[in-house]
Enzyme design. Structure first.
Site, short mmCIF file in Angstrom:
data_model
loop_
_atom_site.label_atom_id
_atom_site.label_comp_id
_atom_site.label_asym_id
_atom_site.label_seq_id
_atom_site.Cartn_x
_atom_site.Cartn_y
_atom_site.Cartn_z
N HIS A 193 63.19 16.50 22.72
CA HIS A 193 62.61 15.87 21.52
C HIS A 193 61.30 15.17 21.84
O HIS A 193 60.34 15.21 21.05
CB HIS A 193 63.60 14.86 20.94
CG HIS A 193 64.82 15.49 20.34
ND1 HIS A 193 65.78 16.12 21.09
CD2 HIS A 193 65.23 15.57 19.04
CE1 HIS A 193 66.73 16.58 20.29
NE2 HIS A 193 66.42 16.25 19.05
N HIS A 235 69.40 10.30 26.69
CA HIS A 235 68.40 10.49 27.74
C HIS A 235 68.11 9.17 28.43
O HIS A 235 68.30 8.08 27.87
CB HIS A 235 67.09 11.05 27.15
CG HIS A 235 67.24 12.43 26.57
ND1 HIS A 235 67.26 13.57 27.34
CD2 HIS A 235 67.37 12.84 25.28
CE1 HIS A 235 67.39 14.62 26.55
NE2 HIS A 235 67.46 14.20 25.30
#
Length: 271
Positions: A193, A235
């Protein structure tokens, strides 16, 4: 002869251990020693001839021990620095993962943060680019959209390949969503992303005429998309930062292989 010597000799004669059958216990004979040594040599030779392969296998296994089973008593400065940075990264990522679950401190905002992350998914951007490409009637618009589609496909494939090589998991045990599986964004490093948001923001800033407020909002959107992935625990911080860097490199690569209008028209006609 003195009486003391006579008494000592009498004691030695009366001692049972001085008899012939007990001499081997006190002072072993040379013949017995030689026979015993020969028997030991023969038994050792027979054992060595009977199991040479077993000893060789044990030596090979002892020589081929994995590195993680050995204790590193004198680590290098680079190893210490890398382990320290890794520990700081994990600690910061866990502290910033405030929406990792519904029981977290910001668990109520998890759905809103997930919605922000959906704006950086690859599938909605690819589908939107295809719809705009079908409806576009200008050559300049088709050229920009075709190169944007190339950049999105390149981002999905390259990020999926790097994640398969690194196979780094996130700081929390958060299972990927359906869109993550479609784009093969199942591992943590690098953050797909973040790379996609950085590449798209740089692409739009270079090829679209936007006002200054919109340019600022575009940059803030890219940072918010990357930071949202840390907040939900998918993440690490370094994953997002490396994703930003990787997205910029992807933009530079697309600029180098930019397809001209004629090439785009040829591809559209084939499609």
């Amino acid at each position: 002869m003195p009486a003391s010597q006579v008494r000592s000799r009498a004691r030695e004669r009366s001692n049972v251990l001085n008899r012939a059958e007990f001499l081997s216990l006190n002072q072993p004979l040379k013949g017995n020693q030689e026979s015993r040594s020969s028997l030991r040599k023969q038994s050792s030779q027979a054992g060595a001839a009977g199991a040479p392969s077993g000893n060789a296998k044990e030596r090979r296994q002892s020589q081929q021990l994995p590195e993680e089973d050995c204790m590193q008593l004198n680590p290098s400065f680079k190893g210490i620095a890398f382990n320290s940075l890794l520990a700081i990264d994990i600690c910061m990522s866990k502290r910033l993962g405030v929406c990792a679950s519904t029981a977290s401190s910001w668990g109520g905002a998890r759905s809103m943060v997930n919605l922000l992350g959906i704006t950086g998914h690859g599938i909605p951007w690819v589908a939107g680019t295809l719809i705009c490409l079908v409806k576009s009637s200008t050559l300049a618009g088709q050229e920009v959209l075709m190169n944007l589609l190339l950049a999105l496909l390149l981002d999905i494939v390259s990020v999926a390949g790097l994640q398969k090589l690194a196979k780094r998991k996130g700081p929390f045990d958060v299972s990927p969503g359906l869109l993550d599986y479609l784009t093969m964004d199942t591992y943590a490093f690098p953050a797909g992303h973040a790379s996609r948001a950085a590449m798209l923001s740089k692409f739009f800033l270079n090829h679209l005429v936007l006002a200054i407020p919109l340019r600022i909002l575009l940059v803030l959107w890219a940072f918010c998309v990357g930071f949202s992935r840390v907040m939900i625990g998918r993440h690490h911080v370094t994953d997002v930062l490396s994703g930003f860097v990787f997205g910029y490199l992807q933009f530079r690569l697309v600029e180098l292989i930019w397809m001209s209008s004629n090439t785009c028209q040829m591809l559209i006609s084939i499609w």
